[in-house]
Design a protein around this motif. Structure first.
Motif, PDB file in Angstrom:
ATOM      1  N   ASP A  97       1.099  -0.961  -4.848  1.00 33.26           N
ATOM      2  CA  ASP A  97      -0.128  -0.346  -4.630  1.00 33.26           C
ATOM      3  C   ASP A  97      -1.155  -0.812  -5.342  1.00 33.26           C
ATOM      4  O   ASP A  97      -1.215  -1.224  -6.513  1.00 33.26           O
ATOM      5  N   ILE A 153      -3.121   0.703   5.717  1.00 25.47           N
ATOM      6  CA  ILE A 153      -3.809  -0.191   4.758  1.00 25.47           C
ATOM      7  C   ILE A 153      -5.057  -1.035   5.143  1.00 25.47           C
ATOM      8  O   ILE A 153      -5.901  -1.660   4.551  1.00 25.47           O
ATOM      9  N   GLY A 198       0.830  -1.202  -0.064  1.00 26.75           N
ATOM     10  CA  GLY A 198       0.073   0.082   0.083  1.00 26.75           C
ATOM     11  C   GLY A 198       1.078   1.323   0.081  1.00 26.75           C
ATOM     12  O   GLY A 198       0.825   2.200   0.834  1.00 26.75           O
TER      13      GLY A 198
END
Length: 215
Positions: free
Chosen positions: A100, A139, A77
């Protein structure tokens, strides 16, 4: 991944860009959001005093130097890529991979030892190889099963490697900074919390939609 595939994994809603890979993660994935993430990154490392929490052992692992071996870092992330780039700059002897849901458009060009890929960490990590340090920050929204994700991390973490996970606390506190315990449906405290939350959200939405309207 070619440019057309990257674009197909994004959608526009009311002028903001969102990912279409993971429906759980509801925050935008555009330049405005990346600038917010850059500011968040600076706030977190200022609070920590470093890129890693003290005592995690991650800094010690990355500072080691072995002939013919480069420690590898995975940033789950990665967002704007700010943390991954900072690690790559501070430790030029390591390889950093930022992962990501959306394409990463960092504010600064990444150094040669840092690269980014688009993918969903909850769908598996083995294809990215093994890592000495795995980092995940903020995240929470995009992960349904943290136990499963931790299992995936364990599969790619090298022996004596370190997994650093940083998430914000989402508990509610009273005016004396005492944490509220579990609340049952209909409890006065629960009703008060929900009412205050609804009032706050309504005021924010109203002010944005009708800037000239006084509340």
């Amino acid at each position: 991944m070619d440019p057309s595939e990257k674009l197909s994994n994004l959608r526009e809603v009311n002028g903001r860009i969102f990912n279409t890979t993971n429906e759980r993660y509801i925050l935008p994935a555009d330049g405005v959001e990346h600038r917010r993430l850059d500011s968040q990154h600076q706030a977190v490392i200022t609070m920590l005093g470093d890129l890693f929490p003290k005592g995690s052992g991650a800094a010690e692992i990355l500072a080691r130097s072995f002939e013919g071996y480069k420690p590898r870092v995975l940033d789950l992330g990665t967002g704007s890529g700010a943390w991954a780039i900072d690690v790559a700059l501070k430790y030029p002897n390591v390889e950093v991979l930022g992962l990501d849901l959306a394409p990463v458009n960092p504010g600064l060009p990444p150094p040669p030892n840092c690269r980014f890929e688009q993918g969903d960490a909850t769908m598996g990590l083995k294809q990215y190889g093994r890592f000495d340090v795995v980092h995940a920050r903020a995240i929470l929204q995009g992960v349904k099963d943290f136990a499963a994700l931790f299992g995936e991390v364990a599969e790619v973490l090298s022996p004596q490697g370190v997994f650093v996970s940083i998430e914000a606390e989402t508990c509610l506190y009273d005016k004396n900074k005492i944490k509220y315990g579990p609340q049952k449906e209909g409890d006065p405290v629960r009703r008060f919390q929900l009412q205050r939350l609804q009032e706050t959200l309504f005021k924010r939405v109203t002010r944005r939609t009708f800037p000239g309207l006084k509340s």
